[in-house]
Design an enzyme around this catalytic site. Structure first.
Site, short mmCIF file in Angstrom:
data_model
loop_
_atom_site.label_atom_id
_atom_site.label_comp_id
_atom_site.label_asym_id
_atom_site.label_seq_id
_atom_site.Cartn_x
_atom_site.Cartn_y
_atom_site.Cartn_z
N CYS A 1 15.37 -8.07 29.38
CA CYS A 1 13.97 -8.32 29.65
C CYS A 1 13.38 -7.13 30.41
CB CYS A 1 13.81 -9.59 30.48
SG CYS A 1 14.37 -11.09 29.64
N GLU B 1 11.63 -7.09 33.14
CA GLU B 1 11.84 -7.21 34.58
C GLU B 1 13.25 -6.76 34.96
OE1 GLU B 1 10.64 -9.40 32.37
OE2 GLU B 1 9.68 -11.08 33.41
#
Length: 150
Positions: A57, A59
């Protein structure tokens, strides 16, 4: 909460990062921008893999960058944006929120930073933004402090 100009600058940095996402399977581009205590911004984008479980992801990619630079304890805020690419734009009207794994990854950095970080979640078109404290998105979290490391 972060002032709107800082929030908007973080969202713009996240949008720029999303333009570099590698998402051939889902076609959904996500970008994240992390604000550090010194004002620096570090970005990441999602990186998909044919073995879907190995996908990173945005993040996670951004937090890995700050950890590798020794800045894991410097996080104050994050902006996340996601949508389907349409030329230079992202399409999507609903704010994108961090998944459970990313909430936990962000919590690690937030606890190391001793900050209940701000999390700005934006829609692909940028018209909808919801802001939270990480503790709202991950209540009763488990992290370094539970292990007596902080």
């Amino acid at each position: 909460m972060t002032d709107p100009t800082t929030r908007d600058a973080l969202i713009a940095a996240a949008r720029d990062a999303a333009s570099r996402a590698y998402a051939p399977y889902s076609g959904f581009h996500v970008g994240a921008a992390l604000l550090l205590k010194n004002g620096d911004v570090v970005t990441g984008a999602n990186v998909e893999n044919a073995s879907y479980g190995l996908t990173l992801c945005a993040e996670t990619a951004a937090v890995a960058k700050i950890a590798n630079e020794g800045w894991i304890g410097e996080l104050t805020a994050v902006a996340i944006i996601g949508g389907r690419p349409d030329g230079d734009a992202l399409v999507g009207s609903d704010p994108v929120h961090p998944c459970g794994r990313c909430r936990q990854i962000l919590n690690e950095a937030a606890e190391r930073s001793r900050t209940d970080i701000l999390v700005h979640c934006a829609s692909g078109d940028g018209r909808a933004v919801k802001s939270y404290r990480l503790s709202e998105l991950l209540p009763a979290s488990f992290g370094p402090r539970d292990l007596g490391l902080i």
